[in-house]
Scaffold this motif. Structure first.
Motif, PDB file in Angstrom:
ATOM      1  N   TYR A  85       0.811  -1.224   0.000  1.00 13.76           N
ATOM      2  CA  TYR A  85       0.000   0.000   0.000  1.00 13.76           C
ATOM      3  C   TYR A  85       0.842   1.270   0.000  1.00 13.76           C
ATOM      4  N   PRO A 100      -1.347   2.874  -3.237  1.00 10.49           N
ATOM      5  CA  PRO A 100      -2.366   3.140  -2.222  1.00 10.49           C
ATOM      6  C   PRO A 100      -3.734   2.536  -2.545  1.00 10.49           C
ATOM      7  N   THR A 101      -4.020   2.326  -3.816  1.00  8.73           N
ATOM      8  CA  THR A 101      -5.309   1.784  -4.213  1.00  8.73           C
ATOM      9  C   THR A 101      -5.117   0.656  -5.225  1.00  8.73           C
ATOM     10  N   ARG A 102      -6.149  -0.135  -5.397  1.00 11.84           N
ATOM     11  CA  ARG A 102      -6.128  -1.192  -6.407  1.00 11.84           C
ATOM     12  C   ARG A 102      -5.944  -0.597  -7.801  1.00 11.84           C
TER      13      ARG A 102
END
Length: 200
Positions: free
Chosen positions: A51, A55-57
């Motif tokens: 992450y 930080p995001t998919r």
């Protein structure tokens, strides 16, 4: 001394990021439902490390997309340095097929996230690599002359519609063989007088 202490950390961070992208590429090719936690585990890093980099998919998906496109662009000259033009083209098409499976697994998210500038850059990189390979094959007399790379890429669009899995991989291989056979038709090196020699 501070720089000497931090350099290994930066190197480890780069290695972790590269490893995460590599694992995510294969995971997304197998299933678009692969979880970030499972990817972190396969990459040998903790969820927190993943992450920190992604930080995001969606951030991870875009990183995989960019990485695959850049590799496709760089792969063509690498192949030509080690293989015949036709071997290079076939190996590159295999990589393109893998990219197609990754893209298929991420198609919904990529469609929403990919802006026109990024899509245009990706197309230029892929078309540029394909052009290099086709011209090398033409110079070797291995395919018909004046082959349009845009036409070939359009025909290769089927790769984006083949589902992941062993059956999809086998189907892609069969269809790529048909493409290769079509490109060879009318090539100087495959004229009747040299057909038996080229077959060997």
């Amino acid at each position: 001394m501070t720089e000497q202490r931090n350099e290994p950390v930066r190197a480890d961070a780069r290695q972790n990021r590269a490893r995460i992208i590599e694992v995510a590429r294969d995971a997304f090719a197998a299933s678009n439902e692969a979880s970030l936690n499972s990817i972190a585990k396969q990459a040998g890093v903790g969820p927190g490390t993943l992450y920190r980099h992604f930080p995001t998919r969606e951030a991870l998906i875009m990183a995989v997309y960019r990485h695959e496109v850049e590799r496709l662009g760089a792969y063509a000259p690498e192949l030509l340095a080690e293989h015949t033009p036709m071997e290079s083209l076939r190996l590159w098409l295999d990589r393109l097929a893998h990219y197609g499976r990754v893209k298929h697994g991420l198609s919904d998210v990529l469609h929403a996230l990919t802006d026109e500038a990024l899509a245009g850059k990706a197309y230029e990189l892929v078309t540029g690599a394909l052009t290099l390979l086709l011209r090398a094959c033409e110079d070797a007399g291995a395919i018909r002359p004046d082959t349009d790379p845009d036409d070939v890429l359009l025909v290769l669009g089927f790769l984006w519609r083949i589902s992941p899995g062993e059956e999809g991989e086998a189907r892609a291989a069969r269809l790529l063989d048909l493409i290769i056979d079509g490109l060879r038709f009318g090539a100087p090196a495959t004229a009747p007088a040299s057909a038996s020699a080229s077959a060997r």
